[in-house]
Scaffold this motif. Sequence first.
Motif, mmCIF file in Angstrom:
data_model
loop_
_atom_site.group_PDB
_atom_site.id
_atom_site.type_symbol
_atom_site.label_atom_id
_atom_site.label_comp_id
_atom_site.label_asym_id
_atom_site.label_seq_id
_atom_site.Cartn_x
_atom_site.Cartn_y
_atom_site.Cartn_z
ATOM 1 N N LEU A 23 39.388 41.058 37.936
ATOM 2 C CA LEU A 23 40.555 41.312 38.782
ATOM 3 C C LEU A 23 40.153 41.389 40.252
ATOM 4 O O LEU A 23 40.809 40.804 41.120
ATOM 5 N N LEU A 24 39.080 42.093 40.533
ATOM 6 C CA LEU A 24 38.639 42.253 41.915
ATOM 7 C C LEU A 24 38.151 40.946 42.517
ATOM 8 O O LEU A 24 38.204 40.754 43.736
ATOM 9 N N ALA A 25 37.695 40.028 41.662
ATOM 10 C CA ALA A 25 37.248 38.709 42.128
ATOM 11 C C ALA A 25 38.398 37.706 42.150
ATOM 12 O O ALA A 25 38.193 36.540 42.497
ATOM 13 N N ASP A 26 39.600 38.171 41.777
ATOM 14 C CA ASP A 26 40.799 37.318 41.712
ATOM 15 C C ASP A 26 40.625 36.145 40.745
ATOM 16 O O ASP A 26 41.253 35.100 40.901
ATOM 17 N N ARG A 27 39.797 36.341 39.713
ATOM 18 C CA ARG A 27 39.670 35.332 38.667
ATOM 19 C C ARG A 27 40.584 35.632 37.487
ATOM 20 O O ARG A 27 40.851 34.764 36.669
ATOM 21 N N LYS A 28 41.057 36.857 37.418
ATOM 22 C CA LYS A 28 42.002 37.239 36.366
ATOM 23 C C LYS A 28 43.367 37.444 36.990
ATOM 24 O O LYS A 28 43.570 38.366 37.779
ATOM 25 N N THR A 29 44.309 36.562 36.646
ATOM 26 C CA THR A 29 45.667 36.642 37.204
ATOM 27 C C THR A 29 46.716 36.653 36.097
ATOM 28 O O THR A 29 47.884 36.329 36.333
ATOM 29 N N ALA A 30 46.299 37.036 34.905
ATOM 30 C CA ALA A 30 47.228 37.128 33.773
ATOM 31 C C ALA A 30 46.661 38.101 32.754
ATOM 32 O O ALA A 30 45.446 38.335 32.705
#
Length: 201
Positions: A23-30
């Motif tokens: 999440l913090l790396a913006d790789r998880k968006t779902a």
Amino acid sequence: MSKNTQAVKWYPRLFTGDMVRELLADRKTATRWPLRKQPAGFVQKIEEWTWGDAAGNTYRAPVCPGDIIWARETWAQEDVACPPVYRADGNDMLGNKWASEALFKIRWSPNIHMPRKFTRIFLRVTNVRLVHVQDISEEETWVEGVMPPPEILAEYPFWNGKYNFATLWDTLYEDRGLGWDVNPWVWAASFRRISKAEAEA
């Protein structure tokens, strides 16, 4: 009035350390999670953000576009005068050679006990669907945070995202009778990470 014109709802979700880092790396968006009560028979959408099953039960989405999911993660606060620290940060949290020993001594609180005032991750919902967990596509697994870093992917070009997502799913839900092979109905929410100021505006 449709739900997405009403007041913004704040909805807590538990995330593991690996998920927090994604999440913090913006790789998880779902994210996906199973319904507590599983629908019976066929399911169809009956109105905005609401579905019905063959038995006449209705299922309203717990979040809608515009709502905010706030992340609960493993945390600690050694003193009320100190800010919280987060286990997902690992050695980066302390930044010294004694990090491993210090992390071992910290009295961590499980993510389920995190109060909202300590959250640092705010996720603005952009869409939500009711689907079977096995409906997930290979591309959708990437935004669930199971995609490896580029350097790993270059080494393993035939990476199977669905297999890895199914494995992760079972570690979370198989012991509840909602494993991958059961193919439960799930809420599938997509989102974008926003700042605390934007979330509270």
